[in-house]
Design an enzyme around this catalytic site. Sequence first.
Site, mmCIF file in Angstrom:
data_model
loop_
_atom_site.group_PDB
_atom_site.id
_atom_site.type_symbol
_atom_site.label_atom_id
_atom_site.label_comp_id
_atom_site.label_asym_id
_atom_site.label_seq_id
_atom_site.Cartn_x
_atom_site.Cartn_y
_atom_site.Cartn_z
ATOM 1 N N GLY A 143 0.434 -1.336 -0.117
ATOM 2 C CA GLY A 143 -0.104 0.016 0.392
ATOM 3 C C GLY A 143 0.521 1.483 -0.298
ATOM 4 O O GLY A 143 0.318 1.888 0.737
ATOM 5 N N ASP B 246 0.325 -8.106 -5.633
ATOM 6 C CA ASP B 246 -1.384 -7.669 -5.209
ATOM 7 C C ASP B 246 -0.994 -8.321 -4.481
ATOM 8 O O ASP B 246 -0.894 -10.033 -4.057
ATOM 9 C CB ASP B 246 -1.756 -7.587 -6.294
ATOM 10 C CG ASP B 246 -3.249 -7.277 -6.017
ATOM 11 O OD1 ASP B 246 -3.789 -6.392 -7.409
ATOM 12 O OD2 ASP B 246 -3.920 -7.889 -5.553
ATOM 13 N N ALA C 134 -5.558 -1.686 1.401
ATOM 14 C CA ALA C 134 -6.474 -2.091 1.224
ATOM 15 C C ALA C 134 -7.833 -1.766 1.058
ATOM 16 O O ALA C 134 -6.810 -0.986 -0.312
ATOM 17 C CB ALA C 134 -6.600 -1.509 3.004
ATOM 18 N N GLN C 135 -8.239 -2.249 0.351
ATOM 19 C CA GLN C 135 -9.963 -1.350 0.012
ATOM 20 C C GLN C 135 -10.456 -0.593 1.211
ATOM 21 O O GLN C 135 -11.524 -1.684 1.711
ATOM 22 C CB GLN C 135 -10.583 -2.623 -1.086
ATOM 23 C CG GLN C 135 -12.414 -1.847 -1.596
ATOM 24 C CD GLN C 135 -12.349 -0.910 -0.813
ATOM 25 O OE1 GLN C 135 -12.235 0.419 -1.223
ATOM 26 N NE2 GLN C 135 -13.511 -1.375 -0.527
ATOM 27 N N TYR D 288 -14.135 -8.775 -2.842
ATOM 28 C CA TYR D 288 -12.563 -8.237 -2.726
ATOM 29 C C TYR D 288 -12.465 -7.588 -2.116
ATOM 30 O O TYR D 288 -11.145 -7.783 -1.544
ATOM 31 C CB TYR D 288 -13.071 -7.215 -3.915
ATOM 32 C CG TYR D 288 -11.615 -6.448 -4.703
ATOM 33 C CD1 TYR D 288 -10.441 -7.062 -5.280
ATOM 34 C CD2 TYR D 288 -11.304 -5.146 -3.874
ATOM 35 C CE1 TYR D 288 -9.466 -6.886 -5.470
ATOM 36 C CE2 TYR D 288 -10.503 -4.342 -4.229
ATOM 37 C CZ TYR D 288 -8.923 -5.923 -4.716
ATOM 38 O OH TYR D 288 -8.025 -4.978 -5.033
ATOM 39 N N SER E 172 -8.336 -0.251 12.660
ATOM 40 C CA SER E 172 -8.509 0.370 12.160
ATOM 41 C C SER E 172 -10.613 1.149 13.014
ATOM 42 O O SER E 172 -10.480 -0.004 14.207
ATOM 43 C CB SER E 172 -9.484 0.890 10.524
ATOM 44 O OG SER E 172 -10.844 1.258 11.024
ATOM 45 N N GLU F 75 -12.683 2.001 12.611
ATOM 46 C CA GLU F 75 -13.726 1.246 12.293
ATOM 47 C C GLU F 75 -14.482 -0.137 12.987
ATOM 48 O O GLU F 75 -15.669 -0.767 13.131
ATOM 49 C CB GLU F 75 -13.937 0.734 10.625
ATOM 50 C CG GLU F 75 -14.509 1.756 9.918
ATOM 51 C CD GLU F 75 -15.636 1.839 9.822
ATOM 52 O OE1 GLU F 75 -15.594 3.757 10.272
ATOM 53 O OE2 GLU F 75 -16.392 1.577 9.752
ATOM 54 N N TYR G 19 -15.791 -4.363 5.131
ATOM 55 C CA TYR G 19 -14.389 -3.640 5.787
ATOM 56 C C TYR G 19 -14.494 -3.566 7.380
ATOM 57 O O TYR G 19 -12.911 -3.876 7.292
ATOM 58 C CB TYR G 19 -14.079 -2.018 5.213
ATOM 59 C CG TYR G 19 -13.219 -1.830 4.996
ATOM 60 C CD1 TYR G 19 -11.725 -1.698 4.714
ATOM 61 C CD2 TYR G 19 -13.310 -0.511 7.211
ATOM 62 C CE1 TYR G 19 -11.061 -0.628 5.782
ATOM 63 C CE2 TYR G 19 -12.239 0.003 7.384
ATOM 64 C CZ TYR G 19 -10.706 0.018 6.704
ATOM 65 O OH TYR G 19 -9.654 0.560 6.809
ATOM 66 N N ARG H 11 -15.816 11.593 14.368
ATOM 67 C CA ARG H 11 -15.079 11.174 14.150
ATOM 68 C C ARG H 11 -13.808 11.533 14.482
ATOM 69 O O ARG H 11 -13.953 13.205 15.091
ATOM 70 C CB ARG H 11 -14.911 11.185 12.035
ATOM 71 C CG ARG H 11 -15.305 10.425 11.501
ATOM 72 C CD ARG H 11 -15.323 8.309 11.698
ATOM 73 N NE ARG H 11 -16.080 7.841 10.940
ATOM 74 C CZ ARG H 11 -17.215 7.538 11.337
ATOM 75 N NH1 ARG H 11 -17.845 8.155 12.018
ATOM 76 N NH2 ARG H 11 -17.794 6.639 10.201
ATOM 77 N N ARG I 49 -24.584 5.025 3.960
ATOM 78 C CA ARG I 49 -23.953 3.486 4.878
ATOM 79 C C ARG I 49 -25.329 2.785 4.726
ATOM 80 O O ARG I 49 -25.863 3.112 5.185
ATOM 81 C CB ARG I 49 -22.445 3.382 5.310
ATOM 82 C CG ARG I 49 -22.000 3.895 4.463
ATOM 83 C CD ARG I 49 -21.741 4.877 5.575
ATOM 84 N NE ARG I 49 -19.821 5.555 4.597
ATOM 85 C CZ ARG I 49 -18.589 5.269 4.887
ATOM 86 N NH1 ARG I 49 -18.643 5.409 6.008
ATOM 87 N NH2 ARG I 49 -18.068 6.337 3.896
#
Length: 353
Positions: free
Chosen positions: A14, A69, A93-94, A106, A140, A142, A163, A231, A292
């Site tokens: 990344g 990848d 990361a995506q 994915y 994260s 998240e 995610y 946040r 979302r």
Amino acid sequence: MAAAERRRRALITGITGQDGSYLSELLITKGYDVHGIIRRASMFNTGRIEHLYRDPHDPEARLFGHYGDMTDGTALRRIIEAVEPDEIYNLAAQSHVRVSFDEPEYTADVVAMGALRLLECLRDYVARTGRDVRMYQAGSSEMFGDAPPRQSEATPFQPRSPYATAKVAAHEHARNYREAYGLFVANGILFNHESPRRGETFVTRKITRAVGRIREGLQDKLYLGNLDARRDWGFAGDYVDAMWRMLQHDTPDDFVVATGRSYSVRDFLEAAFEQAGLDWQDYVEFDERYLRPTEVDHLEGDAAKAKDKLGWTAATDFKTLVAMMAEADHELARRERTLIDAGHGEGLTALNG
Ligand code: NAP
Ligand code: GDD
């Protein structure tokens, strides 16, 4: 080069992302050779690290790219064998939460399986060579999802997106490999961090890009989703230093990295438009596309452990961060304006995300 002169070597997955670019700068300053995994794209994706790049034949070259990848374990293994790193930073990361609802498989493949693939490579490499190789796993905030603030290392994860669940899996794989094989794998649990290099579809950058373009008459509306989410926003340049510190610590551990203060998306809007002398309410419209299916309402971190054990604190406050991003994006918009005025195209296409 004789073994004694060998510079420390870092491998970054990344490397072309926001954090990859700041981390590369930091490590080069500290005397490392930096190797990065770059995924093949049909256009150049190396804009954020171009200023660090020199032809590899140049003896002053410190940054080296390798095609690879996170979905390709064989390539990861080959790169680790060739680079022989001392430290590995898994940042790939995506990383877009909203997009992970559209591309869940994915996202899980890159984020969760990608981390597992890398850990497997590390496990075998360390077993074969006996070298002390340390790995950072980019976790994260998240992962906390619905858990009430302030969140710390002791807060249980309640992920709310594909995610976030993938990041939890990666985090747990890292802990398991630490315990099962004695590997040095540190888990960072980083709260949102931004910069002028932030991807343009994350809300902070979307806002500062819009403010710059509105000032230059290149855009008249900004479409956003939920303005109530809160946040804990810090500066990416500060946060990569915490990653490095985690790998210099005497034991591998989990660390929350945050400023300890949270603001709403509306607060960010107000601050960014105010900087330009504009009222955000004249320009912002709601678009449900940016909602979302499940939202994370309030992230605010307790980074006491990072302060205590790593000596790390966030150096950049919210106001300074907004001003830094707004100024950089005003400059970018001015350049777009100049190009358009000189008859070179229509500038960038409208921003989404
Ligand atoms: P970013 O700007 O989105 O960068 C992501 C990087 O991953 C890019 O270099 C991207 O390559 C690469 N990548 C994506 N898919 C890949 C694949 N299949 N194989 C190899 N590389 C791939 O993210 P960031 O903000 O720098 O964040 C760095 C890491 O920290 C991510 O893991 C993110 O989830 C995590 N994190 C970020 C934050 C934050 O607030 N920024 C907070 C907590 C955790 P391209 O350039 O080709 O797209
Ligand atoms: N992207 C985006 N676009 N977000 C919007 C918009 C919009 O138009 N309108 C409102 N938001 C709200 C989102 O619903 C979310 O509550 C908040 O703004 C922040 O969204 P993002 O900037 O996309 O970041 P994120 O918090 O979802 O995820 C980022 O931070 C995580 C750490 O907590 C990413 O960098 C993740 O990769 C990272 O792990």
